[in-house]
Motif scaffolding. Structure first.
Motif, PDB file in Angstrom:
ATOM      1  N   ASP A 119      -2.935  31.478 -10.616  1.00 40.76           N
ATOM      2  CA  ASP A 119      -1.706  30.816 -10.197  1.00 40.76           C
ATOM      3  C   ASP A 119      -1.236  31.185  -8.790  1.00 40.76           C
ATOM      4  O   ASP A 119      -0.165  30.762  -8.367  1.00 40.76           O
ATOM      5  CB  ASP A 119      -0.592  31.088 -11.202  1.00 40.76           C
ATOM      6  N   MET A 120      -2.043  32.006  -8.050  1.00 40.41           N
ATOM      7  CA  MET A 120      -1.603  32.402  -6.714  1.00 40.41           C
ATOM      8  C   MET A 120      -2.782  32.877  -5.859  1.00 40.41           C
ATOM      9  O   MET A 120      -3.587  33.678  -6.307  1.00 40.41           O
ATOM     10  CB  MET A 120      -0.583  33.533  -6.801  1.00 40.41           C
ATOM     11  N   PHE A 121      -2.858  32.357  -4.644  1.00 42.70           N
ATOM     12  CA  PHE A 121      -3.789  32.861  -3.637  1.00 42.70           C
ATOM     13  C   PHE A 121      -3.089  34.013  -2.927  1.00 42.70           C
ATOM     14  O   PHE A 121      -1.913  33.922  -2.579  1.00 42.70           O
ATOM     15  CB  PHE A 121      -4.121  31.747  -2.638  1.00 42.70           C
ATOM     16  N   CYS A 122      -3.805  35.111  -2.706  1.00 42.59           N
ATOM     17  CA  CYS A 122      -3.221  36.256  -2.019  1.00 42.59           C
ATOM     18  C   CYS A 122      -4.281  36.963  -1.192  1.00 42.59           C
ATOM     19  O   CYS A 122      -5.359  37.292  -1.688  1.00 42.59           O
ATOM     20  CB  CYS A 122      -2.621  37.232  -3.027  1.00 42.59           C
ATOM     21  N   VAL A 123      -3.970  37.188   0.075  1.00 46.30           N
ATOM     22  CA  VAL A 123      -4.806  37.974   0.976  1.00 46.30           C
ATOM     23  C   VAL A 123      -3.881  38.986   1.638  1.00 46.30           C
ATOM     24  O   VAL A 123      -2.737  38.673   1.965  1.00 46.30           O
ATOM     25  CB  VAL A 123      -5.546  37.092   2.009  1.00 46.30           C
ATOM     26  N   TYR A 124      -4.367  40.208   1.790  1.00 43.78           N
ATOM     27  CA  TYR A 124      -3.505  41.228   2.369  1.00 43.78           C
ATOM     28  C   TYR A 124      -4.265  42.129   3.331  1.00 43.78           C
ATOM     29  O   TYR A 124      -5.496  42.168   3.335  1.00 43.78           O
ATOM     30  CB  TYR A 124      -2.804  42.042   1.284  1.00 43.78           C
ATOM     31  N   CYS A 125      -3.479  42.866   4.139  1.00 45.73           N
ATOM     32  CA  CYS A 125      -4.038  43.722   5.176  1.00 45.73           C
ATOM     33  C   CYS A 125      -2.949  44.688   5.632  1.00 45.73           C
ATOM     34  O   CYS A 125      -1.771  44.338   5.619  1.00 45.73           O
ATOM     35  CB  CYS A 125      -4.494  42.850   6.348  1.00 45.73           C
ATOM     36  N   SER A 126      -3.344  45.880   6.042  1.00 46.10           N
ATOM     37  CA  SER A 126      -2.360  46.833   6.554  1.00 46.10           C
ATOM     38  C   SER A 126      -2.000  46.545   8.014  1.00 46.10           C
ATOM     39  O   SER A 126      -1.020  47.074   8.525  1.00 46.10           O
ATOM     40  CB  SER A 126      -2.881  48.269   6.419  1.00 46.10           C
ATOM     41  N   ASP A 127      -2.764  45.692   8.666  1.00 47.17           N
ATOM     42  CA  ASP A 127      -2.531  45.359  10.074  1.00 47.17           C
ATOM     43  C   ASP A 127      -1.935  43.952  10.163  1.00 47.17           C
ATOM     44  O   ASP A 127      -2.626  42.954   9.935  1.00 47.17           O
ATOM     45  CB  ASP A 127      -3.852  45.443  10.844  1.00 47.17           C
TER      46      ASP A 127
END
Length: 160
Positions: A119-127
């Motif tokens: 139900d959700m696309f998620c991409v993450y990064c510390s920068d």
């Protein structure tokens, strides 16, 4: 939408109170501190307008871009490969994003992490700068029907 100056003053005061509370009342609140908080808030709002329907948030020093699955945004693109298993869900969007990265910005591949669900696309990064570079380019590609179709042709259906 045009905001009144009263709205801007209220937002500035709210940002000042937030900074005051976040600093634990340990350092004096200056006009510069409040203005910086207000400016950062406005920049975040503008970024989310530019990348809509995606949205970017910060959680404990990690930045994330999300897209809630409402089944509307670019559904016709996913319908073209539905028989291969592509669905307009978080996993389908992740496959498309990974194809975009591989084709357009492979230097970012090792810096981005995915945590998509159905139900959700998620991409993450510390920068923040890296994530901003990715999402502005990806959104631009999504807005170009020819380009995104070419990229989608490279996407791996096994990821869905």
């Amino acid at each position: 939408m045009k905001r009144s100056w009263n709205t801007d003053i209220i937002r500035l005061l709210s940002a000042a109170v937030m900074i005051f509370c976040l600093t634990g009342c340990q350092k004096p609140l200056t006009d510069d501190t409040a203005a910086q908080a207000y400016t950062a808030e406005r920049q975040a709002e503008n970024m989310n307008i530019d990348i809509s329907p995606f949205r970017m948030d910060e959680f404990d020093g990690t930045y994330a871009v999300m897209l809630d699955m409402d089944g509307i945004y670019m559904a016709e693109l996913f319908e073209q490969r539905e028989d291969e298993g592509f669905l307009p869900n978080g996993y389908g969007w992740e496959a498309l994003a990974m194809a975009y990265i591989g084709e357009c910005c492979p230097e970012l591949e090792d810096m981005l992490e995915f945590d998509s669900e159905a139900d959700m696309f998620c991409v993450y990064c510390s920068d923040e700068a890296v994530l901003t570079e990715f999402i502005t380019g990806f959104k631009s590609a999504c807005d170009d029907s020819e380009k995104i179709a070419e990229i989608f042709a490279l996407a791996d259906a096994d990821m869905c």
